[in-house]
Design a protein around this motif. Sequence first.
Motif, mmCIF file in Angstrom:
data_model
loop_
_atom_site.group_PDB
_atom_site.id
_atom_site.type_symbol
_atom_site.label_atom_id
_atom_site.label_comp_id
_atom_site.label_asym_id
_atom_site.label_seq_id
_atom_site.Cartn_x
_atom_site.Cartn_y
_atom_site.Cartn_z
ATOM 1 N N GLU A 123 19.300 -25.982 3.441
ATOM 2 C CA GLU A 123 19.013 -27.340 2.969
ATOM 3 C C GLU A 123 19.984 -28.312 3.617
ATOM 4 O O GLU A 123 21.167 -28.002 3.776
ATOM 5 C CB GLU A 123 19.158 -27.384 1.444
ATOM 6 C CG GLU A 123 18.753 -28.693 0.843
ATOM 7 C CD GLU A 123 18.794 -28.636 -0.681
ATOM 8 O OE1 GLU A 123 19.554 -29.442 -1.256
ATOM 9 O OE2 GLU A 123 18.096 -27.798 -1.272
ATOM 10 N N SER B 225 12.018 -35.592 -0.006
ATOM 11 C CA SER B 225 12.348 -34.186 0.182
ATOM 12 C C SER B 225 11.190 -33.551 0.945
ATOM 13 O O SER B 225 10.041 -33.634 0.513
ATOM 14 C CB SER B 225 12.543 -33.494 -1.164
ATOM 15 O OG SER B 225 12.817 -32.117 -0.965
ATOM 16 N N GLN C 273 9.790 -30.000 3.083
ATOM 17 C CA GLN C 273 10.001 -28.571 3.266
ATOM 18 C C GLN C 273 9.413 -28.124 4.600
ATOM 19 O O GLN C 273 8.322 -28.538 4.980
ATOM 20 C CB GLN C 273 9.346 -27.787 2.132
ATOM 21 C CG GLN C 273 9.648 -26.297 2.180
ATOM 22 C CD GLN C 273 9.066 -25.575 0.987
ATOM 23 O OE1 GLN C 273 7.908 -25.761 0.662
ATOM 24 N NE2 GLN C 273 9.878 -24.750 0.350
ATOM 25 N N THR D 142 8.278 -24.709 6.678
ATOM 26 C CA THR D 142 7.934 -23.299 6.512
ATOM 27 C C THR D 142 7.993 -22.623 7.868
ATOM 28 O O THR D 142 7.335 -23.061 8.811
ATOM 29 C CB THR D 142 6.527 -23.152 5.910
ATOM 30 O OG1 THR D 142 6.473 -23.861 4.673
ATOM 31 C CG2 THR D 142 6.172 -21.689 5.684
ATOM 32 N N TYR E 221 11.999 -20.733 4.294
ATOM 33 C CA TYR E 221 11.853 -22.159 4.006
ATOM 34 C C TYR E 221 13.164 -22.904 4.235
ATOM 35 O O TYR E 221 14.240 -22.419 3.886
ATOM 36 C CB TYR E 221 11.403 -22.360 2.558
ATOM 37 C CG TYR E 221 10.098 -21.655 2.257
ATOM 38 C CD1 TYR E 221 8.887 -22.224 2.606
ATOM 39 C CD2 TYR E 221 10.088 -20.401 1.661
ATOM 40 C CE1 TYR E 221 7.703 -21.575 2.352
ATOM 41 C CE2 TYR E 221 8.903 -19.740 1.401
ATOM 42 C CZ TYR E 221 7.712 -20.327 1.747
ATOM 43 O OH TYR E 221 6.528 -19.681 1.507
ATOM 44 N N THR F 195 14.770 -27.073 3.840
ATOM 45 C CA THR F 195 14.500 -28.331 3.140
ATOM 46 C C THR F 195 15.418 -29.421 3.679
ATOM 47 O O THR F 195 16.603 -29.179 3.911
ATOM 48 C CB THR F 195 14.755 -28.177 1.623
ATOM 49 O OG1 THR F 195 13.970 -27.085 1.133
ATOM 50 C CG2 THR F 195 14.387 -29.437 0.868
#
Length: 182
Positions: free
Chosen positions: A75, A144, A146, A148, A159, A161
């Motif tokens: 993240e 936010s 994401q 993949t 994943y 972020t």
Amino acid sequence: MKKQFVIGLLVAGGLWSSGCEKKESTAEEVTATEQNASAGNAVPANDPATNPNVTSQEAVNTNAAKPAMTFKKTEHDFGTINQDKRVQHTFSFTNTGQAPLVIQDATATCGCTVPEWPKEPVMPGETGTIKVEFDPAGKLGQQSKQITIRANTEPAENYLTIKTNIVGSVPQAGAAGPVRLN
């Protein structure tokens, strides 16, 4: 009336006898399969002649070495950014598995986020990077997104972020009336 009754009996008898024949043939097939299995001639599950889902008789080794994708962090928060400023971040990962890692695809939840990934295999012990660019144009506030990553790892998807708070010069209606864009 008698003619219809006789025809009905003939049809019922034909259906009954065809149903019996199917049961007998199924019993014969089971018996033949049991005989083959007891004789040590069992057909392997990966036989392409009997299983249309396989293309060869190669044994499937579920314990085979597999690649593993380990990220330093999954993240990233860009903090507060202006609406007119594109930002990017590079995520680093290491193949901690025992086989070459191949990334098939990387997709984002929005067209404003574009990932770039290595197209060549990443060998065991080697590192790779995934660069993510985010375009905040037309967006405001907390965001936010994401990403993949689909690869030959177990699990097949990983994943990432990215987060940000977008501020900008979006005109807003106020006491002076509606905003006019020229």
